[in-house]
Scaffold this active site. Structure first.
Site, PDB file in Angstrom:
ATOM      1  N   HIS A  75       5.479   3.674  -9.243  1.00  0.00           N
ATOM      2  CA  HIS A  75       4.814   4.946  -9.537  1.00  0.00           C
ATOM      3  C   HIS A  75       4.982   5.926  -8.379  1.00  0.00           C
ATOM      4  CE1 HIS A  75       1.174   4.194  -7.031  1.00  0.00           C
ATOM      5  NE2 HIS A  75       1.330   2.940  -7.384  1.00  0.00           N
ATOM      6  N   ASP A  77       2.941   8.647  -7.544  1.00  0.00           N
ATOM      7  CA  ASP A  77       1.773   9.253  -6.900  1.00  0.00           C
ATOM      8  C   ASP A  77       1.228   8.344  -5.804  1.00  0.00           C
ATOM      9  OD1 ASP A  77       1.050   7.477  -8.997  1.00  0.00           O
ATOM     10  OD2 ASP A  77      -0.968   8.302  -9.062  1.00  0.00           O
ATOM     11  N   ASP A 115       2.254   2.842  -1.030  1.00  0.00           N
ATOM     12  CA  ASP A 115       1.869   2.494  -2.405  1.00  0.00           C
ATOM     13  C   ASP A 115       1.920   3.789  -3.208  1.00  0.00           C
ATOM     14  OD1 ASP A 115       0.675   1.766  -4.775  1.00  0.00           O
ATOM     15  OD2 ASP A 115      -1.297   1.388  -3.916  1.00  0.00           O
ATOM     16  N   GLU A 144      -0.530   6.857 -11.624  1.00  0.00           N
ATOM     17  CA  GLU A 144      -1.019   5.471 -11.631  1.00  0.00           C
ATOM     18  C   GLU A 144      -2.371   5.372 -10.951  1.00  0.00           C
ATOM     19  OE1 GLU A 144      -1.433   1.274 -10.024  1.00  0.00           O
ATOM     20  OE2 GLU A 144      -1.481   3.211  -9.000  1.00  0.00           O
ATOM     21  N   GLU A 145      -2.531   6.116  -9.863  1.00  0.00           N
ATOM     22  CA  GLU A 145      -3.727   5.971  -9.037  1.00  0.00           C
ATOM     23  C   GLU A 145      -4.997   6.507  -9.706  1.00  0.00           C
ATOM     24  OE1 GLU A 145      -3.667   4.119  -6.621  1.00  0.00           O
ATOM     25  OE2 GLU A 145      -1.666   4.144  -5.733  1.00  0.00           O
ATOM     26  N   ASP A 168       5.210  -2.598  -6.874  1.00  0.00           N
ATOM     27  CA  ASP A 168       3.980  -1.918  -6.509  1.00  0.00           C
ATOM     28  C   ASP A 168       3.104  -2.698  -5.540  1.00  0.00           C
ATOM     29  OD1 ASP A 168       1.814  -0.233  -6.380  1.00  0.00           O
ATOM     30  OD2 ASP A 168       1.200  -0.486  -8.438  1.00  0.00           O
TER      31      ASP A 168
END
Length: 200
Positions: A75, A77, A115, A144-145, A168
Site C-alpha cells: 500500500h 499510504d 510501512d 490501507e491505514e 507489508d
C-alpha cells in the site's frame, strides 16, 4: 541533489524517491502517478483506477511463461505521526531521512513511512530488475491505514493471480510472506514450513 541512500540499489533508490513525495491516506495521487511513471519508463503494462490503485503487469522471464501468475501487493499510504515540536506538514513536506550510526534508515521528527513505503520500493525494484520469475501482477493500493478502503475499491476481476505475496508486515523473529492488515481486521494465522534456496 544530495542523496542519503545508495542509488545503485534499486530498493533504496525507490524508497528515497517515495520519501520525497507526500503520501498520507487519501492523498496518494502523486505517489500513485510516480508508480505509473516508473512502469511507463520500463515499458510495462499498467492500470490506474479512479481511486489511485495501480496494477502493473510484468511478463514472465524466459522459460517461465507457463507458470502461474503471482501477485505482489503493497500500500502507498503511511501513518503520519510527528514529535510535538515538529512543524512538518505531511500533505506537503517530504520525509527527511537519515542513516543512523547502526546503519538504520530513520526520519527526523516524523514517522518514516517504511510501512509500506519499503514494500512499494521493493515492488518497484522488482519491476526494474532482470531475474527468473513467473508472470507478475504488482498491486499498489491506497488508503490501507484508514480502513483498507483502497483494496475494497479495487476491481478484483482485473486480476489473474491466485497466489499472493504481501509486502507489508514482518516481525523480529517471523517473516510473513502474505499479509493483509488493517485496524478493523481479525487475526488469522496460517502457518507453513518453508525451505530456502540460494539466490540465482
Amino acid at each position: 541533489m544530495a542523496f542519503v541512500l545508495d542509488q545503485t540499489k534499486p530498493n533504496q533508490k525507490y524508497f528515497e524517491a517515495i520519501c520525497g513525495i507526500p503520501h498520507p491516506s487519501t492523498e496518494e495521487k502523486a505517489v500513485s502517478d510516480y508508480v505509473c511513471s516508473v512502469a511507463e519508463k520500463l515499458g510495462l503494462n499498467y492500470e490506474q483506477d479512479k481511486f489511485g490503485n495501480v496494477i502493473v503487469r510484468k511478463p514472465a522471464a524466459k522459460g517461465y511463461e507457463d507458470t502461474p501468475v503471482v501477485m505482489l501487493e503493497g500500500h502507498m499510504d503511511m501513518v503520519c505521526v510527528k514529535t510535538p515540536e515538529s512543524t512538518h506538514d505531511f500533505s506537503h513536506d517530504p520525509i527527511e531521512i537519515y542513516v543512523d550510526d547502526k546503519g538504520d534508515i530513520r526520519a527526523k521528527d516524523t514517522t518514516l513511512g517504511a510501512d509500506d513505503g519499503y514494500g512499494v520500493a521493493y515492488m518497484l525494484a522488482v519491476m526494474e530488475e532482470d531475474f527468473p520469475h513467473p508472470p507478475l501482477e504488482l498491486v499498489f493500493t491506497v488508503q490501507e491505514e484508514n480502513g483498507c478502503n483502497g483494496v475494497d475499491a479495487l476491481d478484483a476481476g482485473k486480476l489473474k493471480s491466485r497466489r499472493m505475496i504481501g509486502l507489508d508486515v514482518m516481525g523480529e523473529t517471523v517473516e510473513y510472506t502474505s499479509c493483509v492488515s488493517c485496524f478493523t481486521s481479525d487475526l488469522m494465522k496460517l502457518t507453513k514450513t518453508c525451505e530456502t534456496e540460494p539466490a540465482l
